[in-house]
Scaffold this motif. Structure first.
Motif, PDB file in Angstrom:
ATOM      1  N   LYS A   1       0.822  -1.215   0.000  1.00  0.00           N
ATOM      2  CA  LYS A   1       0.000   0.000   0.000  1.00  0.00           C
ATOM      3  C   LYS A   1       0.856   1.264   0.000  1.00  0.00           C
ATOM      4  O   LYS A   1       0.387   2.326  -0.394  1.00  0.00           O
ATOM      5  CB  LYS A   1      -0.901   0.027   1.238  1.00  0.00           C
ATOM      6  N   ASN A   2       2.084   1.157   0.477  1.00  0.00           N
ATOM      7  CA  ASN A   2       2.909   2.337   0.645  1.00  0.00           C
ATOM      8  C   ASN A   2       3.440   2.833  -0.697  1.00  0.00           C
ATOM      9  O   ASN A   2       4.210   2.148  -1.362  1.00  0.00           O
ATOM     10  CB  ASN A   2       4.079   2.018   1.585  1.00  0.00           C
ATOM     11  N   GLN A   3       3.033   4.048  -1.058  1.00  0.00           N
ATOM     12  CA  GLN A   3       3.415   4.594  -2.359  1.00  0.00           C
ATOM     13  C   GLN A   3       4.848   5.114  -2.386  1.00  0.00           C
ATOM     14  O   GLN A   3       5.320   5.565  -3.422  1.00  0.00           O
ATOM     15  CB  GLN A   3       2.451   5.738  -2.727  1.00  0.00           C
ATOM     16  N   ASN A   4       5.556   5.086  -1.231  1.00  0.00           N
ATOM     17  CA  ASN A   4       6.945   5.528  -1.230  1.00  0.00           C
ATOM     18  C   ASN A   4       7.802   4.682  -2.162  1.00  0.00           C
ATOM     19  O   ASN A   4       8.782   5.157  -2.734  1.00  0.00           O
ATOM     20  CB  ASN A   4       7.531   5.455   0.193  1.00  0.00           C
ATOM     21  N   PHE A   5       7.439   3.417  -2.307  1.00  0.00           N
ATOM     22  CA  PHE A   5       8.242   2.521  -3.122  1.00  0.00           C
ATOM     23  C   PHE A   5       7.869   2.646  -4.599  1.00  0.00           C
ATOM     24  O   PHE A   5       7.254   1.773  -5.192  1.00  0.00           O
ATOM     25  CB  PHE A   5       8.091   1.083  -2.631  1.00  0.00           C
ATOM     26  N   LYS A   6       8.270   3.761  -5.176  1.00  0.00           N
ATOM     27  CA  LYS A   6       8.024   4.040  -6.585  1.00  0.00           C
ATOM     28  C   LYS A   6       8.869   3.101  -7.438  1.00  0.00           C
ATOM     29  O   LYS A   6      10.033   2.847  -7.136  1.00  0.00           O
ATOM     30  CB  LYS A   6       8.407   5.493  -6.872  1.00  0.00           C
ATOM     31  N   VAL A   7       8.277   2.574  -8.516  1.00  0.00           N
ATOM     32  CA  VAL A   7       8.978   1.640  -9.400  1.00  0.00           C
ATOM     33  C   VAL A   7       9.112   2.247 -10.789  1.00  0.00           C
ATOM     34  O   VAL A   7       8.140   2.807 -11.321  1.00  0.00           O
ATOM     35  CB  VAL A   7       8.237   0.295  -9.488  1.00  0.00           C
ATOM     36  N   MET A   8      10.301   2.133 -11.368  1.00  0.00           N
ATOM     37  CA  MET A   8      10.534   2.636 -12.720  1.00  0.00           C
ATOM     38  C   MET A   8      11.257   1.573 -13.537  1.00  0.00           C
ATOM     39  O   MET A   8      11.935   0.695 -12.992  1.00  0.00           O
ATOM     40  CB  MET A   8      11.343   3.932 -12.695  1.00  0.00           C
ATOM     41  N   VAL A   9      11.099   1.661 -14.849  1.00  0.00           N
ATOM     42  CA  VAL A   9      11.729   0.717 -15.773  1.00  0.00           C
ATOM     43  C   VAL A   9      12.575   1.493 -16.774  1.00  0.00           C
ATOM     44  O   VAL A   9      12.134   2.526 -17.298  1.00  0.00           O
ATOM     45  CB  VAL A   9      10.670  -0.116 -16.527  1.00  0.00           C
ATOM     46  N   TYR A  10      13.790   0.994 -17.012  1.00  0.00           N
ATOM     47  CA  TYR A  10      14.647   1.598 -18.020  1.00  0.00           C
ATOM     48  C   TYR A  10      14.663   0.702 -19.256  1.00  0.00           C
ATOM     49  O   TYR A  10      15.019  -0.469 -19.195  1.00  0.00           O
ATOM     50  CB  TYR A  10      16.075   1.750 -17.506  1.00  0.00           C
ATOM     51  N   GLY A  11      14.242   1.261 -20.372  1.00  0.00           N
ATOM     52  CA  GLY A  11      14.238   0.536 -21.633  1.00  0.00           C
ATOM     53  C   GLY A  11      14.148   1.506 -22.790  1.00  0.00           C
ATOM     54  O   GLY A  11      13.572   2.598 -22.658  1.00  0.00           O
ATOM     55  N   MET A  12      14.727   1.167 -23.901  1.00  0.00           N
ATOM     56  CA  MET A  12      14.721   2.022 -25.090  1.00  0.00           C
ATOM     57  C   MET A  12      15.305   3.406 -24.794  1.00  0.00           C
ATOM     58  O   MET A  12      14.880   4.427 -25.337  1.00  0.00           O
ATOM     59  CB  MET A  12      13.299   2.171 -25.644  1.00  0.00           C
ATOM     60  N   GLY A  13      16.275   3.457 -23.870  1.00  0.00           N
ATOM     61  CA  GLY A  13      16.998   4.696 -23.614  1.00  0.00           C
ATOM     62  C   GLY A  13      16.373   5.668 -22.644  1.00  0.00           C
ATOM     63  O   GLY A  13      16.869   6.798 -22.509  1.00  0.00           O
ATOM     64  N   GLU A  14      15.287   5.287 -21.938  1.00  0.00           N
ATOM     65  CA  GLU A  14      14.679   6.233 -21.007  1.00  0.00           C
ATOM     66  C   GLU A  14      13.996   5.513 -19.846  1.00  0.00           C
ATOM     67  O   GLU A  14      13.664   4.332 -19.943  1.00  0.00           O
ATOM     68  CB  GLU A  14      13.652   7.120 -21.731  1.00  0.00           C
ATOM     69  N   TRP A  15      13.803   6.258 -18.755  1.00  0.00           N
ATOM     70  CA  TRP A  15      13.106   5.750 -17.583  1.00  0.00           C
ATOM     71  C   TRP A  15      11.629   6.101 -17.660  1.00  0.00           C
ATOM     72  O   TRP A  15      11.272   7.231 -17.977  1.00  0.00           O
ATOM     73  CB  TRP A  15      13.693   6.368 -16.305  1.00  0.00           C
ATOM     74  N   THR A  16      10.770   5.115 -17.365  1.00  0.00           N
ATOM     75  CA  THR A  16       9.329   5.343 -17.350  1.00  0.00           C
ATOM     76  C   THR A  16       8.723   4.718 -16.096  1.00  0.00           C
ATOM     77  O   THR A  16       9.263   3.760 -15.536  1.00  0.00           O
ATOM     78  CB  THR A  16       8.646   4.741 -18.593  1.00  0.00           C
ATOM     79  N   ASP A  17       7.604   5.265 -15.643  1.00  0.00           N
ATOM     80  CA  ASP A  17       6.921   4.734 -14.470  1.00  0.00           C
ATOM     81  C   ASP A  17       6.380   3.340 -14.758  1.00  0.00           C
ATOM     82  O   ASP A  17       5.929   3.045 -15.871  1.00  0.00           O
ATOM     83  CB  ASP A  17       5.754   5.644 -14.062  1.00  0.00           C
TER      84      ASP A  17
END
Length: 234
Positions: A193-209
């Motif tokens: 439930k804790n939104q502090n743990f934001k997740v991002m993915v790096y692919g095709m040269g950029e970071w996205t949520d």
């Protein structure tokens, strides 16, 4: 439109063109019953996890990518990266006993809140075995101080023959046999439930949520990775 600390907002394109700006509503987050940081005397554990907590997994896509989880800097005292523990989900499609991946530790861009420079200046390759639920690495020798704005722990899939396996299926339109290239390991995932743990993915040269929510829309899926911090340099 989405931004950390605000509710996701749907905005009509015409409004953006006409008004040039729009407001977003701040979002307050309810903490999960499981503690975010577990105090162990001279150390803290962020996102403490047990094997029984695993609910899903993260597998590779068709291109190399990095899955990174944000960990906040809680409290005013100085802290240093001590140990990272990564959990895995069993993968029946991968027949070999072991697979390898790279661990990354990123600073946080103060403006975009995305991962930026790698704080781990060495290429650290870890190996996980099918009979093990997790693997841990002690990073205390690198004396990585927890940045004021927090940091990201990244898991990088290695697209090498050692990790390769194939998934067979059928094309939904032609019914012809298809073979999809995949790469181990499958990283474990937990709902939080804790939104502090934001997740991002790096692919095709950029970071996205990266956002995957539970069926009841109250939790989101994050990598099963625990970060242990110590109060003193090792």
């Amino acid at each position: 439109m989405s931004s950390l600390g605000f509710k996701d907002t749907i905005v009509d394109v015409k409004k953006i063109v006409a008004d040039k700006k729009f407001g977003m509503v701040e979002e307050s987050f309810e903490l999960d019953e499981v503690v975010v940081a577990k105090s162990l005397g001279d150390s803290y554990v962020l996102n403490p996890i047990g094997s029984y907590d695993l609910k899903s997994g993260f597998s590779s896509s068709s291109t190399p990518w990095v899955l990174a989880t944000y960990y906040p800097n809680i409290g005013a005292s100085k802290k240093y990266v001590n140990k990272v523990t990564v959990f895995f989900q069993k993968n029946e499609g991968f027949k070999r006993r072991a697979s390898k991946f790279r661990i990354r530790v990123y600073d946080v861009d103060p403006v975009t809140k995305k991962p930026t420079k790698d704080l781990l200046h060495n290429s650290i390759i870890l190996e996980t075995f099918a009979e093990n639920d997790f693997v841990s690495i002690d990073l205390s020798a690198f004396n990585i101080k927890m940045p004021k704005q927090g940091l990201y722990i990244g898991l990088e899939w290695l697209f090498v023959p050692y990790n390769w396996y194939a998934i067979k299926g059928k094309d939904p339109l032609t019914s012809k046999l298809t073979i999809e290239d995949r790469f181990a390991p499958t990283f474990g995932g937990v709902y939080n439930k804790n939104q502090n743990f934001k997740v991002m993915v790096y692919g095709m040269g950029e970071w996205t949520d990266f956002k995957v929510k539970s069926k009841d829309n109250t939790k989101h899926l994050v990598p099963a990775v625990s970060l242990k911090l110590s109060k003193e340099k090792q």
